[in-house]
Design a protein around this motif. Structure first.
Motif, PDB file in Angstrom:
ATOM      1  N   GLY A  24       0.814  -1.215   0.000  1.00 58.07           N
ATOM      2  CA  GLY A  24       0.000   0.000   0.000  1.00 58.07           C
ATOM      3  C   GLY A  24       0.844   1.260   0.000  1.00 58.07           C
ATOM      4  N   GLN A  25       1.888   1.271   0.813  1.00 56.33           N
ATOM      5  CA  GLN A  25       2.755   2.440   0.860  1.00 56.33           C
ATOM      6  C   GLN A  25       3.477   2.668  -0.454  1.00 56.33           C
ATOM      7  OE1 GLN A  25       5.176   1.630   4.281  1.00 56.33           O
ATOM      8  NE2 GLN A  25       3.755   2.631   5.692  1.00 56.33           N
ATOM      9  N   SER A  26       3.943   1.584  -1.071  1.00 57.04           N
ATOM     10  CA  SER A  26       4.640   1.750  -2.352  1.00 57.04           C
ATOM     11  C   SER A  26       3.670   2.194  -3.445  1.00 57.04           C
ATOM     12  CB  SER A  26       5.362   0.462  -2.752  1.00 57.04           C
ATOM     13  OG  SER A  26       4.445  -0.578  -2.977  1.00 57.04           O
ATOM     14  N   ALA A  27       2.419   1.743  -3.388  1.00 50.36           N
ATOM     15  CA  ALA A  27       1.431   2.179  -4.379  1.00 50.36           C
ATOM     16  C   ALA A  27       1.124   3.664  -4.212  1.00 50.36           C
ATOM     17  CB  ALA A  27       0.153   1.355  -4.242  1.00 50.36           C
ATOM     18  N   ILE A  28       1.001   4.109  -2.982  1.00 49.55           N
ATOM     19  CA  ILE A  28       0.734   5.528  -2.738  1.00 49.55           C
ATOM     20  C   ILE A  28       1.908   6.378  -3.197  1.00 49.55           C
ATOM     21  CG2 ILE A  28       0.475   7.248  -0.908  1.00 49.55           C
ATOM     22  CD1 ILE A  28      -1.309   5.211   0.533  1.00 49.55           C
ATOM     23  N   THR A  29       3.116   5.937  -2.892  1.00 50.63           N
ATOM     24  CA  THR A  29       4.310   6.671  -3.315  1.00 50.63           C
ATOM     25  C   THR A  29       4.391   6.742  -4.840  1.00 50.63           C
ATOM     26  OG1 THR A  29       5.477   5.971  -1.332  1.00 50.63           O
ATOM     27  CG2 THR A  29       6.823   6.765  -3.147  1.00 50.63           C
ATOM     28  N   ALA A  30       4.105   5.621  -5.506  1.00 50.25           N
ATOM     29  CA  ALA A  30       4.136   5.599  -6.970  1.00 50.25           C
ATOM     30  C   ALA A  30       3.079   6.544  -7.542  1.00 50.25           C
ATOM     31  CB  ALA A  30       3.924   4.192  -7.484  1.00 50.25           C
ATOM     32  N   GLY A  31       1.895   6.574  -6.938  1.00 51.46           N
ATOM     33  CA  GLY A  31       0.840   7.461  -7.397  1.00 51.46           C
ATOM     34  C   GLY A  31       1.207   8.923  -7.222  1.00 51.46           C
ATOM     35  N   GLN A  32       1.815   9.242  -6.083  1.00 50.68           N
ATOM     36  CA  GLN A  32       2.241  10.624  -5.848  1.00 50.68           C
ATOM     37  C   GLN A  32       3.325  11.032  -6.834  1.00 50.68           C
ATOM     38  OE1 GLN A  32       3.351  10.368  -1.724  1.00 50.68           O
ATOM     39  NE2 GLN A  32       1.353  11.081  -1.011  1.00 50.68           N
ATOM     40  N   ASP A  33       4.281  10.137  -7.079  1.00 52.08           N
ATOM     41  CA  ASP A  33       5.341  10.438  -8.049  1.00 52.08           C
ATOM     42  C   ASP A  33       4.765  10.648  -9.443  1.00 52.08           C
ATOM     43  OD1 ASP A  33       7.183  10.232  -6.014  1.00 52.08           O
ATOM     44  OD2 ASP A  33       7.823   8.192  -6.569  1.00 52.08           O
ATOM     45  N   TYR A  34       3.813   9.805  -9.825  1.00 57.94           N
ATOM     46  CA  TYR A  34       3.181   9.917 -11.143  1.00 57.94           C
ATOM     47  C   TYR A  34       2.457  11.254 -11.288  1.00 57.94           C
ATOM     48  CZ  TYR A  34       0.037   9.025 -15.029  1.00 57.94           C
ATOM     49  OH  TYR A  34      -0.654   9.135 -16.212  1.00 57.94           O
ATOM     50  N   MET A  35       1.695  11.616 -10.258  1.00 60.06           N
ATOM     51  CA  MET A  35       0.958  12.878 -10.316  1.00 60.06           C
ATOM     52  C   MET A  35       1.912  14.065 -10.388  1.00 60.06           C
ATOM     53  SD  MET A  35      -2.229  12.264 -10.451  1.00 60.06           S
ATOM     54  CE  MET A  35      -2.997  13.791  -9.972  1.00 60.06           C
ATOM     55  N   GLN A  36       2.967  14.021  -9.597  1.00 58.37           N
ATOM     56  CA  GLN A  36       3.925  15.132  -9.600  1.00 58.37           C
ATOM     57  C   GLN A  36       4.625  15.231 -10.949  1.00 58.37           C
ATOM     58  OE1 GLN A  36       4.220  17.421  -7.299  1.00 58.37           O
ATOM     59  NE2 GLN A  36       5.754  18.487  -8.492  1.00 58.37           N
ATOM     60  N   LYS A  37       4.965  14.080 -11.528  1.00 60.09           N
ATOM     61  CA  LYS A  37       5.674  14.070 -12.802  1.00 60.09           C
ATOM     62  C   LYS A  37       4.780  14.535 -13.948  1.00 60.09           C
ATOM     63  CE  LYS A  37       7.300  10.602 -15.856  1.00 60.09           C
ATOM     64  NZ  LYS A  37       7.612   9.189 -16.003  1.00 60.09           N
ATOM     65  N   ASN A  38       3.538  14.099 -13.977  1.00 56.04           N
ATOM     66  CA  ASN A  38       2.669  14.389 -15.116  1.00 56.04           C
ATOM     67  C   ASN A  38       1.816  15.645 -14.955  1.00 56.04           C
ATOM     68  OD1 ASN A  38       3.470  12.158 -16.684  1.00 56.04           O
ATOM     69  ND2 ASN A  38       2.242  10.830 -15.390  1.00 56.04           N
ATOM     70  N   LEU A  39       1.458  15.993 -13.731  1.00 57.54           N
ATOM     71  CA  LEU A  39       0.595  17.151 -13.548  1.00 57.54           C
ATOM     72  C   LEU A  39       1.270  18.273 -12.774  1.00 57.54           C
ATOM     73  CD1 LEU A  39      -2.773  15.383 -12.697  1.00 57.54           C
ATOM     74  CD2 LEU A  39      -2.038  16.315 -14.878  1.00 57.54           C
ATOM     75  N   GLY A  40       2.455  18.024 -12.274  1.00 54.67           N
ATOM     76  CA  GLY A  40       3.142  19.030 -11.469  1.00 54.67           C
ATOM     77  C   GLY A  40       3.417  20.313 -12.214  1.00 54.67           C
ATOM     78  N   GLY A  41       3.708  20.231 -13.491  1.00 56.12           N
ATOM     79  CA  GLY A  41       4.009  21.429 -14.269  1.00 56.12           C
ATOM     80  C   GLY A  41       2.778  22.145 -14.776  1.00 56.12           C
ATOM     81  N   LEU A  42       1.653  21.458 -14.849  1.00 59.34           N
ATOM     82  CA  LEU A  42       0.439  22.065 -15.382  1.00 59.34           C
ATOM     83  C   LEU A  42      -0.279  22.941 -14.361  1.00 59.34           C
ATOM     84  CD1 LEU A  42      -1.030  18.997 -17.295  1.00 59.34           C
ATOM     85  CD2 LEU A  42       0.226  20.928 -18.241  1.00 59.34           C
ATOM     86  N   ILE A  43      -0.420  22.409 -13.158  1.00 59.71           N
ATOM     87  CA  ILE A  43      -1.169  23.109 -12.114  1.00 59.71           C
ATOM     88  C   ILE A  43      -0.272  23.234 -10.886  1.00 59.71           C
ATOM     89  CG2 ILE A  43      -3.217  23.057 -10.658  1.00 59.71           C
ATOM     90  CD1 ILE A  43      -4.461  21.169 -12.758  1.00 59.71           C
ATOM     91  N   PRO A  44       0.008  24.433 -10.439  1.00 53.93           N
ATOM     92  CA  PRO A  44       0.821  24.572  -9.230  1.00 53.93           C
ATOM     93  C   PRO A  44       0.103  23.971  -8.011  1.00 53.93           C
ATOM     94  CG  PRO A  44       0.554  26.683 -10.350  1.00 53.93           C
ATOM     95  CD  PRO A  44      -0.336  25.704 -11.032  1.00 53.93           C
ATOM     96  N   ILE A  45       0.838  23.228  -7.223  1.00 58.85           N
ATOM     97  CA  ILE A  45       0.267  22.563  -6.058  1.00 58.85           C
ATOM     98  C   ILE A  45      -0.299  23.571  -5.069  1.00 58.85           C
ATOM     99  CG2 ILE A  45       0.798  21.043  -4.106  1.00 58.85           C
ATOM    100  CD1 ILE A  45       0.753  19.626  -6.793  1.00 58.85           C
TER     101      ILE A  45
END
Length: 74
Positions: A24-45
């Motif tokens: 579960g922890q690795s899945a959450i980490t992977a999801g956060q990394d994916y979101m940051q990589k793909n959407l991090g530049g589009l919408i400021p956190i």
């Protein structure tokens, strides 16, 4: 102090629980990394945090409204 949770009631032993927690922890980490990589530049956190800054009570009230709409008082 927090008492340890006994997962054996549900037929789970300690190694199974530990493995599940790691997955579960690795899945959450992977999801956060994916979101940051793909959407991090589009919408400021910082912009998103402003819109999603809600309390637990707010979430509970909204869930109650969705689950029991007939009990809503105007």
């Amino acid at each position: 102090m927090n008492a340890p949770v006994d997962f054996s009631v549900w037929g789970l032993n300690e190694p199974t629980v530990q493995f599940g927690m790691q997955v579960g922890q690795s899945a959450i980490t992977a999801g956060q990394d994916y979101m940051q990589k793909n959407l991090g530049g589009l919408i400021p956190i910082s912009v998103l945090k402003h819109h999603f800054n809600v309390s637990d009570l707010y979430v509970i009230k909204k869930l109650h409204l969705m689950l029991f709409p007939w009990r809503h008082k105007l």
